[in-house]
Scaffold this motif. Structure first.
Motif, PDB file in Angstrom:
ATOM      1  N   THR A 100      -0.123 -77.794  43.910  1.00 27.56           N
ATOM      2  CA  THR A 100       0.629 -76.818  44.758  1.00 27.56           C
ATOM      3  C   THR A 100       0.771 -77.202  46.156  1.00 27.56           C
ATOM      4  OG1 THR A 100      -0.291 -74.925  43.269  1.00 27.56           O
ATOM      5  CG2 THR A 100       0.800 -74.201  45.699  1.00 27.56           C
ATOM      6  N   LEU A 144       1.504 -76.509  49.605  1.00 27.77           N
ATOM      7  CA  LEU A 144       1.291 -75.179  50.691  1.00 27.77           C
ATOM      8  C   LEU A 144       1.507 -75.657  52.358  1.00 27.77           C
ATOM      9  CD1 LEU A 144       0.710 -72.264  51.058  1.00 27.77           C
ATOM     10  CD2 LEU A 144      -1.519 -72.985  51.630  1.00 27.77           C
ATOM     11  N   GLN A 146       4.820 -73.421  48.406  1.00 24.78           N
ATOM     12  CA  GLN A 146       4.633 -72.042  49.167  1.00 24.78           C
ATOM     13  C   GLN A 146       4.626 -72.443  50.463  1.00 24.78           C
ATOM     14  OE1 GLN A 146       4.223 -68.923  47.466  1.00 24.78           O
ATOM     15  NE2 GLN A 146       4.747 -68.247  49.503  1.00 24.78           N
TER      16      GLN A 146
END
Lengths: 115, 109
Positions: free
Chosen positions: A110, A112, A11
């Protein structure tokens, strides 16, 4: 069993944006937690939960919110993203062993980036 | 809070060599885990070892809780053993799993 599932895998956010990192587990574990991993720092605990409706702060909680409405899910919210929150985030769930001991299992992470 | 120190921070091995990684912790623990983070970033459980010795193939681990340390042995290392090895402890009376900074292992052919 899928184990611990994190979404998204990658992301990119702009400074000031908000987002939620999702974490779900299908092992009926009571314990769940969030970590961030920065270069040279190992993994540091952000928040954790020992059951639905119960959460507590870890070592680096500032800038992050959590809630635990179900056993399966433990989302991590960034209310106003900052470049200092650029990191790799890991979710873990914990299997209770006899005698109160716990064994942790991690999601795939994840990545980021806050620009 | 509890301190977890791992040594060495970096280790380079020739394929086939053996190695010992060390984890020292500063207070009593309920449990200790060893993880391998592979080059793709995935954290893989190696051992759950609050005390005693366990073996899994070429890897074994020993925890001496009374002396507050744990050792991870890797024998006949392979290039697939490369990555970062983390020790993590569950302090007594706490749910805050605490990690060391890891040992980065590079196995070269």
């Amino acid at each position: 069993n899928a184990g611990v599932t994190q979404t998204p895998k990658f992301q990119v956010l702009k400074t000031g944006q908000s987002m939620t990192l999702q974490c779900a587990q299908d092992m009926n574990h009571e314990y769940m937690s969030w970590y961030r991993q920065d270069p040279g720092m190992g993994l540091r605990l952000i928040h954790y939960s020992v059951g639905a409706g119960i959460t507590d702060q870890g070592e680096v909680p500032n800038g992050y919110n959590v809630s635990r409405s179900t056993t399966e899910d433990f989302p991590l919210r960034l209310l106003s993203a900052a470049p200092s929150q650029t990191s790799v985030y890991f979710c873990a769930s914990g299997k209770e062993i006899t005698g109160g001991n716990t064994e942790a299992f991690f999601g795939q992470g994840t990545r980021l980036t806050v620009v | 809070g509890i301190q977890v120190e791992q040594s060495p921070p970096d280790l380079i091995l020739q394929e086939g060599a053996n190695s010992t990684l060390r984890c020292n912790f500063s207070d009593s623990v309920n449990n200790l885990q060893w993880f391998h983070q592979n080059p793709w970033g995935q954290l893989i459980n190696l051992f759950y070892i609050p005390s005693g010795t366990k073996q899994n193939g070429r890897l074994s681990a020993t925890t001496v809780a009374t002396e507050r340390y744990s050792l991870l042995y890797i024998s006949s290392s392979q290039t697939t053993d490369s990555g970062v090895y983390f020790c993590a402890v569950w302090p007594r009376g706490s749910y805050q799993l605490t990690f060391g900074k890891g040992t980065k292992l590079s196995v070269i052919p």
